[in-house]
Scaffold this motif. Structure first.
Motif, PDB file in Angstrom:
ATOM      1  N   HIS A   1      14.678   5.494  -4.229  1.00  0.00           N
ATOM      2  CA  HIS A   1      13.955   4.311  -3.740  1.00  0.00           C
ATOM      3  C   HIS A   1      12.952   3.826  -4.791  1.00  0.00           C
ATOM      4  CE1 HIS A   1      12.140   1.603  -0.857  1.00  0.00           C
ATOM      5  NE2 HIS A   1      10.956   2.101  -1.154  1.00  0.00           N
ATOM      6  N   GLU A   2      12.257   4.756  -5.425  1.00  0.00           N
ATOM      7  CA  GLU A   2      11.287   4.391  -6.465  1.00  0.00           C
ATOM      8  C   GLU A   2      11.971   3.662  -7.616  1.00  0.00           C
ATOM      9  OE1 GLU A   2       7.913   4.645  -6.763  1.00  0.00           O
ATOM     10  OE2 GLU A   2       7.918   5.246  -4.652  1.00  0.00           O
ATOM     11  N   LYS A   3      13.161   4.116  -7.981  1.00  0.00           N
ATOM     12  CA  LYS A   3      13.905   3.474  -9.063  1.00  0.00           C
ATOM     13  C   LYS A   3      14.257   2.027  -8.688  1.00  0.00           C
ATOM     14  CE  LYS A   3      16.965   5.887 -11.365  1.00  0.00           C
ATOM     15  NZ  LYS A   3      18.238   6.566 -11.714  1.00  0.00           N
ATOM     16  N   ARG A   4      14.751   1.854  -7.449  1.00  0.00           N
ATOM     17  CA  ARG A   4      15.072   0.497  -6.981  1.00  0.00           C
ATOM     18  C   ARG A   4      13.825  -0.365  -6.904  1.00  0.00           C
ATOM     19  NH1 ARG A   4      17.957   3.295  -3.062  1.00  0.00           N
ATOM     20  NH2 ARG A   4      16.502   2.623  -1.458  1.00  0.00           N
ATOM     21  N   MET A   5      12.731   0.222  -6.436  1.00  0.00           N
ATOM     22  CA  MET A   5      11.500  -0.540  -6.291  1.00  0.00           C
ATOM     23  C   MET A   5      10.933  -0.954  -7.647  1.00  0.00           C
ATOM     24  SD  MET A   5      11.155  -1.129  -3.207  1.00  0.00           S
ATOM     25  CE  MET A   5       9.542  -1.863  -3.183  1.00  0.00           C
ATOM     26  N   GLY A   6      11.190  -0.156  -8.692  1.00  0.00           N
ATOM     27  CA  GLY A   6      10.753  -0.540 -10.028  1.00  0.00           C
ATOM     28  C   GLY A   6      11.407  -1.846 -10.458  1.00  0.00           C
ATOM     29  N   LYS A   7      12.702  -1.967 -10.196  1.00  0.00           N
ATOM     30  CA  LYS A   7      13.424  -3.205 -10.521  1.00  0.00           C
ATOM     31  C   LYS A   7      12.886  -4.368  -9.692  1.00  0.00           C
ATOM     32  CE  LYS A   7      17.693  -0.783 -11.648  1.00  0.00           C
ATOM     33  NZ  LYS A   7      19.084  -0.535 -11.236  1.00  0.00           N
ATOM     34  N   TRP A   8      12.656  -4.097  -8.418  1.00  0.00           N
ATOM     35  CA  TRP A   8      12.145  -5.142  -7.535  1.00  0.00           C
ATOM     36  C   TRP A   8      10.749  -5.575  -7.966  1.00  0.00           C
ATOM     37  CZ3 TRP A   8       8.040  -5.339  -4.032  1.00  0.00           C
ATOM     38  CH2 TRP A   8       8.074  -6.396  -3.144  1.00  0.00           C
ATOM     39  N   GLN A   9       9.946  -4.616  -8.404  1.00  0.00           N
ATOM     40  CA  GLN A   9       8.579  -4.905  -8.846  1.00  0.00           C
ATOM     41  C   GLN A   9       8.593  -5.851 -10.045  1.00  0.00           C
ATOM     42  OE1 GLN A   9       5.813  -3.605  -7.297  1.00  0.00           O
ATOM     43  NE2 GLN A   9       4.527  -4.873  -8.593  1.00  0.00           N
ATOM     44  N   LYS A  10       9.512  -5.627 -10.992  1.00  0.00           N
ATOM     45  CA  LYS A  10       9.623  -6.513 -12.155  1.00  0.00           C
ATOM     46  C   LYS A  10       9.963  -7.933 -11.720  1.00  0.00           C
ATOM     47  CE  LYS A  10      11.050  -2.897 -15.342  1.00  0.00           C
ATOM     48  NZ  LYS A  10      12.167  -2.353 -16.137  1.00  0.00           N
ATOM     49  N   LYS A  11      10.912  -8.045 -10.786  1.00  0.00           N
ATOM     50  CA  LYS A  11      11.281  -9.380 -10.294  1.00  0.00           C
ATOM     51  C   LYS A  11      10.104 -10.054  -9.607  1.00  0.00           C
ATOM     52  CE  LYS A  11      16.196  -8.506  -9.558  1.00  0.00           C
ATOM     53  NZ  LYS A  11      17.261  -8.415  -8.553  1.00  0.00           N
ATOM     54  N   MET A  12       9.354  -9.286  -8.823  1.00  0.00           N
ATOM     55  CA  MET A  12       8.198  -9.856  -8.127  1.00  0.00           C
ATOM     56  C   MET A  12       7.125 -10.297  -9.122  1.00  0.00           C
ATOM     57  SD  MET A  12       8.362 -10.299  -4.930  1.00  0.00           S
ATOM     58  CE  MET A  12       6.643 -10.592  -4.649  1.00  0.00           C
ATOM     59  N   ASP A  13       6.913  -9.502 -10.158  1.00  0.00           N
ATOM     60  CA  ASP A  13       5.935  -9.887 -11.190  1.00  0.00           C
ATOM     61  C   ASP A  13       6.324 -11.219 -11.836  1.00  0.00           C
ATOM     62  OD1 ASP A  13       4.360  -7.658 -10.751  1.00  0.00           O
ATOM     63  OD2 ASP A  13       5.347  -6.469 -12.320  1.00  0.00           O
ATOM     64  N   GLU A  14       7.624 -11.376 -12.118  1.00  0.00           N
ATOM     65  CA  GLU A  14       8.104 -12.622 -12.728  1.00  0.00           C
ATOM     66  C   GLU A  14       7.921 -13.793 -11.758  1.00  0.00           C
ATOM     67  OE1 GLU A  14      12.158 -11.911 -13.783  1.00  0.00           O
ATOM     68  OE2 GLU A  14      11.626 -10.416 -15.325  1.00  0.00           O
TER      69      GLU A  14
ATOM     70  N   ASN B   1       0.856  -1.177   0.000  1.00  0.00           N
ATOM     71  CA  ASN B   1       0.000   0.000   0.000  1.00  0.00           C
ATOM     72  C   ASN B   1       0.897   1.234   0.000  1.00  0.00           C
ATOM     73  OD1 ASN B   1      -1.813   2.043   0.400  1.00  0.00           O
ATOM     74  ND2 ASN B   1      -2.976   0.970   1.980  1.00  0.00           N
ATOM     75  N   LYS B   2       1.180   1.720  -1.191  1.00  0.00           N
ATOM     76  CA  LYS B   2       2.156   2.787  -1.375  1.00  0.00           C
ATOM     77  C   LYS B   2       1.730   4.089  -0.694  1.00  0.00           C
ATOM     78  CE  LYS B   2       4.760   4.690  -5.242  1.00  0.00           C
ATOM     79  NZ  LYS B   2       4.865   4.689  -6.695  1.00  0.00           N
ATOM     80  N   ALA B   3       0.481   4.485  -0.859  1.00  0.00           N
ATOM     81  CA  ALA B   3       0.002   5.744  -0.296  1.00  0.00           C
ATOM     82  C   ALA B   3       0.084   5.731   1.227  1.00  0.00           C
ATOM     83  CB  ALA B   3      -1.428   6.015  -0.743  1.00  0.00           C
ATOM     84  N   ASP B   4      -0.302   4.632   1.832  1.00  0.00           N
ATOM     85  CA  ASP B   4      -0.276   4.512   3.285  1.00  0.00           C
ATOM     86  C   ASP B   4       1.156   4.598   3.806  1.00  0.00           C
ATOM     87  OD1 ASP B   4      -1.411   4.106   5.831  1.00  0.00           O
ATOM     88  OD2 ASP B   4      -0.938   1.966   5.724  1.00  0.00           O
TER      89      ASP B   4
END
Length: 116
Positions: A96-109, A56-59
């Motif tokens: 942090h957003e840049k790092r989280m973008g990479k992490w998000q791709k890994k999580m999607d995979e 929950n990004k906003a929270d």
């Protein structure tokens, strides 16, 4: 037998026993944990898709802003210092957003693989 020899022998036996028992203590039953891991991964993927919990990004951003404001108040920062403080944290958030973008791709995979 003297007290000194007895103490040395006792200490040696104790050290040997501890060393011999340590692998048995460290080698736990990890098979039950593996089964829970799959359930946790499914739950984590569901939370990611729905934006709940840690996702929950906003929270999370709201809580971090409150913490930063509380810290600025404790430090008794002036208006100019607060501007610099905010700029520093904004830069940090962008990194942090840049790092989280990479992490998000890994999580999607990983989530796609776990569904198969």
């Amino acid at each position: 037998m003297s007290q000194r020899k007895r103490s040395i022998i006792t200490a040696s036996l104790l050290a040997t026993t501890l060393l011999a028992a340590s692998p048995a203590l460290l080698a736990g039953n990890h098979s039950s944990h593996h089964g829970d891991n799959q359930h946790d991964m499914t739950e984590m993927c569901d939370n990611m898709r729905e934006g709940k919990g840690h996702f929950n990004k906003a929270d999370r951003q709201e809580k971090m802003a409150e913490q930063r404001e509380a810290m600025a108040n404790r430090l008794k920062l002036s208006d100019e210092q607060r501007e610099i403080w905010s700029e520093m944290h904004e830069e940090k958030r962008q990194q942090h957003e840049k790092r989280m973008g990479k992490w998000q791709k890994k999580m999607d995979e990983r989530c796609a693989q776990s569904q198969k």
